[in-house]
Motif scaffolding. Structure first.
Motif, PDB file in Angstrom:
ATOM      1  N   ASN A   9       0.811  -1.212   0.000  1.00  0.00           N
ATOM      2  CA  ASN A   9       0.000   0.000   0.000  1.00  0.00           C
ATOM      3  C   ASN A   9       0.852   1.274   0.000  1.00  0.00           C
ATOM      4  O   ASN A   9       0.421   2.310   0.480  1.00  0.00           O
ATOM      5  CB  ASN A   9      -0.962  -0.005   1.197  1.00  0.00           C
ATOM      6  CG  ASN A   9      -0.254  -0.288   2.502  1.00  0.00           C
ATOM      7  OD1 ASN A   9       0.927  -0.625   2.516  1.00  0.00           O
ATOM      8  ND2 ASN A   9      -0.958  -0.153   3.601  1.00  0.00           N
ATOM      9  N   ILE A  10       2.060   1.159  -0.565  1.00  0.00           N
ATOM     10  CA  ILE A  10       2.975   2.310  -0.625  1.00  0.00           C
ATOM     11  C   ILE A  10       3.473   2.453  -2.053  1.00  0.00           C
ATOM     12  O   ILE A  10       3.922   1.489  -2.664  1.00  0.00           O
ATOM     13  CB  ILE A  10       4.164   2.118   0.332  1.00  0.00           C
ATOM     14  CG1 ILE A  10       3.666   1.986   1.772  1.00  0.00           C
ATOM     15  CG2 ILE A  10       5.154   3.270   0.194  1.00  0.00           C
ATOM     16  CD1 ILE A  10       4.690   1.469   2.733  1.00  0.00           C
ATOM     17  N   ILE A  12       5.780   5.406  -4.296  1.00  0.00           N
ATOM     18  CA  ILE A  12       6.499   6.677  -4.377  1.00  0.00           C
ATOM     19  C   ILE A  12       6.907   6.866  -5.836  1.00  0.00           C
ATOM     20  O   ILE A  12       7.562   5.998  -6.416  1.00  0.00           O
ATOM     21  CB  ILE A  12       7.781   6.684  -3.506  1.00  0.00           C
ATOM     22  CG1 ILE A  12       7.534   6.136  -2.103  1.00  0.00           C
ATOM     23  CG2 ILE A  12       8.426   8.058  -3.504  1.00  0.00           C
ATOM     24  CD1 ILE A  12       6.733   6.958  -1.185  1.00  0.00           C
ATOM     25  N   ALA A  17       3.747  10.884  -3.196  1.00  0.00           N
ATOM     26  CA  ALA A  17       4.006   9.776  -2.277  1.00  0.00           C
ATOM     27  C   ALA A  17       2.662   9.315  -1.724  1.00  0.00           C
ATOM     28  O   ALA A  17       1.962  10.081  -1.077  1.00  0.00           O
ATOM     29  CB  ALA A  17       4.920  10.216  -1.143  1.00  0.00           C
ATOM     30  N   LYS A  18       2.300   8.064  -2.018  1.00  0.00           N
ATOM     31  CA  LYS A  18       1.058   7.481  -1.510  1.00  0.00           C
ATOM     32  C   LYS A  18       1.424   6.430  -0.477  1.00  0.00           C
ATOM     33  O   LYS A  18       2.041   5.423  -0.788  1.00  0.00           O
ATOM     34  CB  LYS A  18       0.268   6.831  -2.641  1.00  0.00           C
ATOM     35  CG  LYS A  18      -0.249   7.801  -3.663  1.00  0.00           C
ATOM     36  CD  LYS A  18      -1.007   7.069  -4.753  1.00  0.00           C
ATOM     37  CE  LYS A  18      -1.402   8.052  -5.840  1.00  0.00           C
ATOM     38  NZ  LYS A  18      -2.040   7.365  -6.982  1.00  0.00           N
ATOM     39  N   ILE A  19       1.064   6.704   0.772  1.00  0.00           N
ATOM     40  CA  ILE A  19       1.343   5.794   1.875  1.00  0.00           C
ATOM     41  C   ILE A  19       0.029   5.534   2.591  1.00  0.00           C
ATOM     42  O   ILE A  19      -0.550   6.455   3.167  1.00  0.00           O
ATOM     43  CB  ILE A  19       2.398   6.378   2.837  1.00  0.00           C
ATOM     44  CG1 ILE A  19       3.677   6.669   2.069  1.00  0.00           C
ATOM     45  CG2 ILE A  19       2.634   5.452   4.000  1.00  0.00           C
ATOM     46  CD1 ILE A  19       4.724   7.426   2.842  1.00  0.00           C
ATOM     47  N   ASN A  20      -0.425   4.273   2.503  1.00  0.00           N
ATOM     48  CA  ASN A  20      -1.742   3.886   3.014  1.00  0.00           C
ATOM     49  C   ASN A  20      -2.802   4.776   2.364  1.00  0.00           C
ATOM     50  O   ASN A  20      -2.917   4.805   1.160  1.00  0.00           O
ATOM     51  CB  ASN A  20      -1.776   3.933   4.534  1.00  0.00           C
ATOM     52  CG  ASN A  20      -0.868   2.895   5.151  1.00  0.00           C
ATOM     53  OD1 ASN A  20      -0.685   1.817   4.614  1.00  0.00           O
ATOM     54  ND2 ASN A  20      -0.269   3.234   6.283  1.00  0.00           N
ATOM     55  N   SER A  23      -1.908  10.747   0.617  1.00  0.00           N
ATOM     56  CA  SER A  23      -1.192  11.140  -0.597  1.00  0.00           C
ATOM     57  C   SER A  23      -0.590  12.517  -0.367  1.00  0.00           C
ATOM     58  O   SER A  23      -1.302  13.463  -0.016  1.00  0.00           O
ATOM     59  CB  SER A  23      -2.142  11.193  -1.794  1.00  0.00           C
ATOM     60  OG  SER A  23      -2.654   9.920  -2.068  1.00  0.00           O
ATOM     61  N   LEU A 113       3.735   6.585   8.736  1.00  0.00           N
ATOM     62  CA  LEU A 113       3.847   5.135   8.768  1.00  0.00           C
ATOM     63  C   LEU A 113       4.607   4.701  10.019  1.00  0.00           C
ATOM     64  O   LEU A 113       5.648   5.263  10.332  1.00  0.00           O
ATOM     65  CB  LEU A 113       4.585   4.645   7.514  1.00  0.00           C
ATOM     66  CG  LEU A 113       4.649   3.151   7.261  1.00  0.00           C
ATOM     67  CD1 LEU A 113       3.249   2.568   7.077  1.00  0.00           C
ATOM     68  CD2 LEU A 113       5.475   2.865   6.023  1.00  0.00           C
ATOM     69  N   ILE A 124      11.894   3.388   2.210  1.00  0.00           N
ATOM     70  CA  ILE A 124      10.873   4.361   1.831  1.00  0.00           C
ATOM     71  C   ILE A 124      11.422   5.770   1.972  1.00  0.00           C
ATOM     72  O   ILE A 124      11.212   6.624   1.111  1.00  0.00           O
ATOM     73  CB  ILE A 124       9.602   4.173   2.679  1.00  0.00           C
ATOM     74  CG1 ILE A 124       9.019   2.783   2.432  1.00  0.00           C
ATOM     75  CG2 ILE A 124       8.579   5.253   2.393  1.00  0.00           C
ATOM     76  CD1 ILE A 124       7.982   2.349   3.441  1.00  0.00           C
TER      77      ILE A 124
END
Length: 135
Positions: A9-10, A12, A17-20, A23, A113, A124
């Motif tokens: 679910n990450i 870049i 940057a999309k983390i969980n 965005s 995170l 990351i």
């Protein structure tokens, strides 16, 4: 748009940057760092560990003392076992570490995170820094 890092679910890339479910545009990120979060707190755990170890030793020794004609005190043995279990929990809890990936934007620092695996967080972090330097 080149993907720099991708895992579950990450994602870049050079723009975002999309983390969980979060965005963050790369252009809005000022810096990124990893923060260490302690377990239960080493000092408090050490004090409690010493206390409960003392109680366990006294209870264990007391369980073998004759009480009113009995040769074995089950209550004291139970206290010794319970306090020993608490000691183990405190010991391992004080050794546990978790880490947070923190992104600094113009408005605030945002923990995006949490993990116990510092290696994955570092990958990351490096990916985000690479996206920042390329952008």
């Amino acid at each position: 748009m080149t993907i720099i890092y991708e895992s579950r679910n990450i994602q870049i890339d050079s723009k975002i940057a999309k983390i969980n479910s979060i965005s963050i545009p790369i252009r809005n990120i000022g810096s990124v760092h990893i923060k260490t979060n302690g377990g239960f707190g080493r000092f408090l755990c050490t004090i409690l560990l010493v206390f409960f170890a003392f109680v366990a030793i006294v209870a264990f020794a007391g369980s073998f003392m004759p009480q009113h004609g009995q040769g074995f005190d089950m209550t004291m043995m139970t206290v010794a076992l319970v306090t020993s279990a608490v000691c183990l929990i405190l010991f391992y809890g004080s050794r546990m570490r978790s880490y947070s990936l923190v992104i600094r934007t113009s408005s605030s620092d945002q923990s995006v995170l949490d993990s116990e695996d510092i290696e994955s967080l570092n990958k990351i972090k490096v990916a985000i820094e690479k996206a920042i330097s390329n952008g």
